[in-house]
Scaffold this active site. Structure first.
Site, PDB file in Angstrom:
ATOM      1  N   ASP A 131       1.716 -10.692  -0.073  1.00  0.00           N
ATOM      2  CA  ASP A 131       1.656 -10.106  -1.408  1.00  0.00           C
ATOM      3  C   ASP A 131       1.579  -8.590  -1.274  1.00  0.00           C
ATOM      4  O   ASP A 131       0.692  -8.068  -0.585  1.00  0.00           O
ATOM      5  CB  ASP A 131       0.433 -10.645  -2.153  1.00  0.00           C
ATOM      6  CG  ASP A 131       0.357 -10.144  -3.591  1.00  0.00           C
ATOM      7  OD1 ASP A 131       1.419  -9.809  -4.159  1.00  0.00           O
ATOM      8  OD2 ASP A 131      -0.756 -10.084  -4.146  1.00  0.00           O
TER       9      ASP A 131
ATOM     10  N   ASP B 254       1.140  -5.406  -3.670  1.00  0.00           N
ATOM     11  CA  ASP B 254       0.829  -4.944  -5.015  1.00  0.00           C
ATOM     12  C   ASP B 254       1.317  -3.514  -5.180  1.00  0.00           C
ATOM     13  O   ASP B 254       0.879  -2.606  -4.458  1.00  0.00           O
ATOM     14  CB  ASP B 254      -0.681  -5.008  -5.286  1.00  0.00           C
ATOM     15  CG  ASP B 254      -1.175  -6.435  -5.436  1.00  0.00           C
ATOM     16  OD1 ASP B 254      -0.464  -7.229  -6.066  1.00  0.00           O
ATOM     17  OD2 ASP B 254      -2.255  -6.748  -4.917  1.00  0.00           O
TER      18      ASP B 254
ATOM     19  N   ASP C 211      -1.982  -7.895   1.187  1.00  0.00           N
ATOM     20  CA  ASP C 211      -3.264  -8.506   0.847  1.00  0.00           C
ATOM     21  C   ASP C 211      -3.520  -9.640   1.838  1.00  0.00           C
ATOM     22  O   ASP C 211      -2.949 -10.719   1.720  1.00  0.00           O
ATOM     23  CB  ASP C 211      -3.221  -9.025  -0.591  1.00  0.00           C
ATOM     24  CG  ASP C 211      -4.583  -9.516  -1.074  1.00  0.00           C
ATOM     25  OD1 ASP C 211      -5.423  -9.875  -0.224  1.00  0.00           O
ATOM     26  OD2 ASP C 211      -4.797  -9.556  -2.297  1.00  0.00           O
TER      27      ASP C 211
END
Length: 357
Positions: A67, A69, A257
């Site tokens: 992930d 972001d 992450d």
């Protein structure tokens, strides 16, 4: 063999541990019984995906998920806390509105940040393919403010949490022993780091980028030359002043992450679905092509909304809107739906709204 989960559009209730023998039956369910605000499927495959006790599902393996972001990238971290009842915007660290209500948190992300995020996702894909040998690696836009990189190779399915954490550390350069991986020649003031012609992993990446930037130079090792370990043989070497190493690594490492990557029961959004946080489509990017919001819009037509706050120049995707509380505003559907989903405007009416396929 995958668990299906959703957030119900009408009640916003979170429904988990669903299982369907075919996509056709899943479609029937979401069209006739539960309209999803968010629709997910598990990265894991199970013997019994509908079992409510996770230990009873019979885990058989999980895809490897990363992930990224966008709002965690340097220069892209601005968040607003909006107090709808008070018609005010709080400072970033404020916790409560003057009225005591919870503020609505909105990330203010410039389009350039999404382009950076897409570039980071493809940088990560290259590392996973070149350094780990994975072949089934796909990049997805999450439909909100991030990108997901999914590895579906059979070799990835049975990786432990610890192995996944190690891979996350590798791609992000966390816990990297830089002095061991890039030993420097301390006999000179420049503290040169030496490279051979057949490097691998991050040493290969650093050398390639350094040469592209004109920071490394080719040198010929003299007879008896003693360079740092692995490259003491006579022949052609490259050297890089040690002062550039940190900046080169920051360009090559990808911040992910780690908690997401370690999670072997992670739920992911369906490709082609609509993210109920922003109203954009979850879409695969097959190339690091130019990022465009219009390619991700799910609706055409126009919608009339009544803003709940005063805000001049409020960023929504690639536009800045001037919002005036209670003053009706007609917008293209994607922008209006975003405001409604963020609970910053009320729906009034629409003109010719149609789904975009």
């Amino acid at each position: 063999m995958r668990e299906i989960a959703l957030v119900d559009l009408e009640s916003e209730a979170y429904v988990r541990h669903l299982s369907f023998p075919s996509m056709a039956q899943l479609y029937h369910f979401i069209l006739d019984q539960k309209t999803p605000l968010h629709l997910y499927y598990s990265s894991a495959v199970y013997e019994d995906p509908s079992a409510e006790n996770m230990s009873m599902k019979g885990w058989k393996g999980s895809e490897l998920i990363f992930d990224i972001d966008v709002d965690h990238l340097p220069g892209c971290e601005l968040k607003l806390k909006v107090c709808v009842e008070d018609n005010s915007v709080l400072g970033e660290h404020a916790e409560k509105c003057p009225s005591g209500s919870e503020p609505v948190e909105v990330s203010v992300i410039e389009p350039e940040c999404f382009r950076k995020g897409l570039s980071e996702a493809f940088k990560l894909r290259e590392i996973l393919e070149d350094d780990f040998g994975f072949r089934d690696v796909k990049v997805y836009f999450s439909g909100h403010r991030g990108f997901h990189v999914r590895v579906s190779d059979d070799l990835a399915l049975d990786l432990t949490r610890e192995a996944r954490a190690s891979i996350a550390d590798y791609v992000s350069c966390e816990n990297m022993d830089v002095s061991r991986l890039f030993p420097s020649d301390t006999s000179s003031r420049a503290g040169f780091v030496y490279f051979g012609e057949s490097e691998a992993g991050f040493r290969k990446r650093v050398l390639k980028l350094a040469l592209e930037m004109g920071l490394a130079e080719k040198v010929v090792a003299a007879e008896g030359f003693r360079s740092p370990p692995r490259h003491g043989e006579k022949g052609v070497l490259y050297r890089l002043p040690g002062e550039y190493l940190s900046n080169l690594l920051s360009e090559l490492c990808v911040k992910v992450d780690k908690v997401v990557t370690m999670d072997i029961t992670r739920l992911s959004r369906f490709e082609g679905g609509i993210n109920g946080k922003a109203g954009l489509k979850v879409a695969e990017f097959k190339e690091a092509e130019p990022f465009s919001f219009t390619d991700l819009f799910a609706w055409s037509g126009r919608v009339v909304v009544s803003p709940l706050i005063d805000f001049a120049g409020f960023r929504v995707f690639d536009q800045k809107l001037n919002l005036k509380r209670g003053v009706r505003l007609e917008l293209e559907a994607p922008y209006a739906i975003y405001l409604i989903l963020k609970k910053l405007a009320n729906y009034v009416g629409d003109k010719g709204v149609e789904p975009l396929v």
